[in-house]
Design a protein around this motif. Structure first.
Motif, PDB file in Angstrom:
ATOM      1  N   SER A 139       0.785  -1.298  -0.098  1.00  0.00           N
ATOM      2  CA  SER A 139       0.196   0.013   0.113  1.00  0.00           C
ATOM      3  C   SER A 139       1.135   1.146   0.171  1.00  0.00           C
ATOM      4  O   SER A 139       1.814   0.950   0.116  1.00  0.00           O
ATOM      5  CB  SER A 139      -1.347  -0.149   1.038  1.00  0.00           C
ATOM      6  OG  SER A 139      -0.169   0.190   2.488  1.00  0.00           O
ATOM      7  N   PHE A 140       0.150   2.883  -1.094  1.00  0.00           N
ATOM      8  CA  PHE A 140       1.313   3.643  -0.682  1.00  0.00           C
ATOM      9  C   PHE A 140       0.356   4.944  -1.487  1.00  0.00           C
ATOM     10  O   PHE A 140      -0.806   4.154  -1.233  1.00  0.00           O
ATOM     11  CB  PHE A 140       2.560   3.525  -1.880  1.00  0.00           C
ATOM     12  CG  PHE A 140       1.924   3.502  -3.350  1.00  0.00           C
ATOM     13  CD1 PHE A 140       1.614   2.203  -4.171  1.00  0.00           C
ATOM     14  CD2 PHE A 140       1.838   4.369  -3.938  1.00  0.00           C
ATOM     15  CE1 PHE A 140       1.319   1.711  -4.999  1.00  0.00           C
ATOM     16  CE2 PHE A 140       1.611   4.046  -5.689  1.00  0.00           C
ATOM     17  CZ  PHE A 140       1.000   2.785  -5.709  1.00  0.00           C
ATOM     18  N   ALA A 141       0.739   5.980  -1.123  1.00  0.00           N
ATOM     19  CA  ALA A 141      -0.282   7.582  -1.605  1.00  0.00           C
ATOM     20  C   ALA A 141       0.613   7.725  -2.694  1.00  0.00           C
ATOM     21  O   ALA A 141       2.234   8.113  -2.788  1.00  0.00           O
ATOM     22  CB  ALA A 141      -0.368   7.707  -0.390  1.00  0.00           C
ATOM     23  N   ARG A 142       0.355   7.821  -3.560  1.00  0.00           N
ATOM     24  CA  ARG A 142       0.343   8.854  -4.811  1.00  0.00           C
ATOM     25  C   ARG A 142      -0.411   9.994  -4.410  1.00  0.00           C
ATOM     26  O   ARG A 142      -1.964   9.571  -5.112  1.00  0.00           O
ATOM     27  CB  ARG A 142       0.170   7.630  -6.370  1.00  0.00           C
ATOM     28  CG  ARG A 142       0.850   8.688  -7.338  1.00  0.00           C
ATOM     29  CD  ARG A 142       0.741   7.848  -8.734  1.00  0.00           C
ATOM     30  NE  ARG A 142       0.100   6.090  -8.689  1.00  0.00           N
ATOM     31  CZ  ARG A 142       0.851   6.020  -9.335  1.00  0.00           C
ATOM     32  NH1 ARG A 142       1.547   6.000 -10.306  1.00  0.00           N
ATOM     33  NH2 ARG A 142       0.302   4.900  -9.735  1.00  0.00           N
ATOM     34  N   ASP A 143       0.067  11.228  -4.852  1.00  0.00           N
ATOM     35  CA  ASP A 143      -0.870  12.456  -4.995  1.00  0.00           C
ATOM     36  C   ASP A 143      -1.994  12.608  -4.175  1.00  0.00           C
ATOM     37  O   ASP A 143      -2.936  13.286  -4.304  1.00  0.00           O
ATOM     38  CB  ASP A 143      -0.838  12.875  -6.281  1.00  0.00           C
ATOM     39  CG  ASP A 143      -0.068  12.863  -7.582  1.00  0.00           C
ATOM     40  OD1 ASP A 143       0.907  13.555  -7.394  1.00  0.00           O
ATOM     41  OD2 ASP A 143      -0.684  12.130  -8.661  1.00  0.00           O
ATOM     42  N   GLY A 144      -0.851  12.176  -3.262  1.00  0.00           N
ATOM     43  CA  GLY A 144      -2.469  12.188  -1.714  1.00  0.00           C
ATOM     44  C   GLY A 144      -3.504  10.619  -1.734  1.00  0.00           C
ATOM     45  O   GLY A 144      -4.371  10.473  -0.784  1.00  0.00           O
TER      46      GLY A 144
END
Ligand code: APR
Ligand code: PHB
Length: 389
Positions: A139-144
Motif C-alpha cells: 500500500s502507498f499514497a500517490r498525490d495524496g
C-alpha cells in the motif's frame, strides 16, 4: 494495480533489479519515496567492480559507462610517507572502472523511461502486507490518494532506512552491527585528480582518501570525529589536511579548488539475516551496510541483484523455486566476505580513538608487510577487484 514484482526503492539495487526483470519479460514496478531530481542529485561512491559493469553491460545499459568510465589497473595504500601500489591487474587479471554512482543512477533512470520500466516517484507511506502469503500487497499514497499494488514478490531495495527490512518480524531476523567511532568528511571539486589512481592513506593524524570522478573532477575524504561540524572545515583547512595526510608525493600534485559538495558520513558495518522472509527479498543497503573503505556498497547491491534476478526469472519463466529458496544463503556468502574486507581495510587504515603508539606501529608494520609480500597484495587485490559471483 497488479505486477509480478513490486520493487521498493529506486537506488542502484532497485533500478538494476527492475531492468534485469524487465529485460527478461518479468513485470516489475518500482515505488520510490523521493523525487527523481533528489535521487539523481545524491553524491555517492564511484568504483565499480567487473561484476557490476558486466551486469550493466549484459542489460545493454553500459554505453555512457563504457565511454566515460575510467579504467583503473591498480590503487595505492599509503602510510603518510610512501605509496604502496596494489597492481590489481597484474595480481588478478582484472580491472576496475571509476564511474560515479550518481551517473550510473541517471543512466538507469533514463533507460527506464525509454524501455517502459515503470517508476512511481514520490510514493508515500509505503507499507508491505501479507509477506508470508502467496499474494502480498504494497500500500502507498500517490498525490495524496491511497493505492494498492498486488504482486507475487516484494523486492526490498529501499536502503538502510527503508521500511522493507522492518517488515520482517523480529523473531525471524537477526542484526549484526559495528558502528565506527569516526566519519568521513568528503569534498567534491572540479580539479584534476592528484594521482591517476586512488590513494588510501593511513597517516598518524588519521585516514585520507584521494579519489576521482573524471579527469577533471576529484573526490577526497578525511577521517573526522563523529561530532565534527562542517562549519569548522573551510575548504582551505580541508586541502591543508589532505596534503599532510596523503603524503608528499600526492600533495605535490594536488590541485585545490572550491567545493561543489562537502558532507560528513558516519561509518558502519551492518548485516541482516536472512535476506528473504516469505515473499519479501531484500537487496543492497536494505540488508547490509559496509564502511566505504573498499568501495563495496554499490557492488554488493549489484551482486545481490545478479542472484535475485536470476532467482525471480527462474520462478516466473520456468516455475522453479530452488533459486528463490536459496537466494539468502547465496547472497549472504558473498556479503559476509565483502563485510570482512571492508572491516579489515577500515581497521588497517584508520586512527581509532584511544589507540596508542603500539596500535599505530602494528598498522605501519602490516602496511610494510603488504609492501613486501605479493601474497598479501594478492589477497587485498582479489577482494578489492571483487570476489567471483
Ligand atoms: N519507500 C520507498 N522508497 C524508499 C523508502 C520507502 N519507505 N525508503 C527509502 N526509499 C528509497 C530511497 O529514497 C532510495 O532512493 O530507496 C532507495 C534506496 O537506495 P540506496 O540507499 O541508494 O540503496 P541501494 O539501492 O541498496 O544502493 C546501495 O547505494 O547508498 C549507496 O552506499 C550505498 O553504494 C551503496 C548503494
Ligand atoms: C569515492 O570516490 O567516492 C570513493 C572511492 C573509493 C572508496 C570510497 C569512496 O573506497
Amino acid at each position: 494495480m497488479n505486477t509480478a514484482v513490486a520493487i521498493i526503492g529506486a537506488g542502484p539495487a532497485g533500478l538494476l533489479l527492475g531492468h534485469a526483470l524487465h529485460a527478461a519479460g518479468v513485470e516489475a514496478v518500482i515505488l520510490e519515496r523521493q523525487t527523481r531530481a533528489h535521487v539523481e542529485g545524491r553524491i555517492r561512491a564511484g568504483v565499480l567492480e567487473r561484476t557490476t559493469t558486466d551486469l550493466v553491460e549484459r542489460l545493454g545499459l553500459g554505453d555512457r559507462l563504457r565511454r566515460e568510465g575510467m579504467i583503473e589497473t591498480g590503487f595505492s595504500l599509503a602510510d603518510g610517507q610512501r605509496l604502496i601500489r596494489i597492481d590489481v591487474e597484474a595480481l588478478t587479471g582484472r580491472q576496475l572502472t571509476v564511474y560515479g554512482q550518481t551517473e550510473l543512477t541517471k543512466d538507469l533512470i533514463e533507460a527506464a523511461g525509454v524501455r517502459g520500466l515503470e517508476i512511481v516517484w514520490e510514493a508515500a507511506d509505503v507499507a508491505l502486507h501479507g509477506l508470508d502469503s502467496e499474494a502480498p500487497e504494497v500500500s502507498f499514497a500517490r498525490d495524496g490518494r491511497p493505492e494498492r499494488l498486488r504482486c507475487a514478490f516484494v523486492a526490498g531495495c529501499d536502503g538502510y532506512h527503508g521500511v522493507s527490512r522492518r517488515a520482517v518480524p523480529a523473531a525471524a531476523g537477526r542484526e549484526y552491527e559495528r558502528a565506527y567511532p569516526f566519519g568521513w568528511l568528503g569534498i567534491l571539486a572540479d580539479v584534476p585528480p592528484c594521482h591517476h589512481e586512488l590513494i588510501y592513506s593511513n597517516h598518524e593524524r588519521g585516514f585520507a582518501l584521494a579519489s576521482m570522478r573524471s579527469p577533471t573532477r576529484s573526490r577526497y575524504y578525511v577521517q573526522v570525529p563523529l561530532d565534527e561540524k562542517l562549519e569548522d572545515w573551510p575548504d582551505e583547512r580541508l586541502w591543508d589536511e589532505l596534503a599532510v595526510r596523503l603524503g608528499p608525493e600526492a600533495a605535490a600534485a594536488m590541485t585545490r579548488g572550491p567545493a561543489l559538495e562537502k558532507s560528513i558520513a558516519p561509518l558502519r558495518s551492518f548485516v541482516f539475516e536472512p535476506m528473504r522472509f516469505g515473499r519479501l527479498c531484500l537487496a543492497g543497503d536494505a540488508a547490509h551496510i559496509v564502511p566505504p573503505t573498499g568501495a563495496k556498497g554499490l557492488n554488493l547491491a549489484a551482486s545481490d541483484v545478479a542472484y535475485l534476478s536470476e532467482a525471480l526469472i527462474a520462478w516466473f519463466r520456468r516455475g522453479e523455486g530452488a533459486l528463490v529458496e536459496g537466494y539468502s544463503e547465496r547472497a549472504l556468502a558473498r556479503v559476509w566476505k565483502a563485510a570482512r574486507f571492508s572491516w579489515y581495510l577500515t581497521n588497517l587504515m584508520h586512527r581509532f580513538p584511544g589507540a596508542g603508539a603500539f596500535d599505530r606501529a602494528m598498522q605501519v608494520a602490516e602496511l610494510d608487510y603488504v609492501a613486501g609480500s605479493a601474497a598479501m597484495r594478492t589477497a587485498i587485490a582479489e577482494n578489492y577487484v571483487g570476489l567471483p559471483l
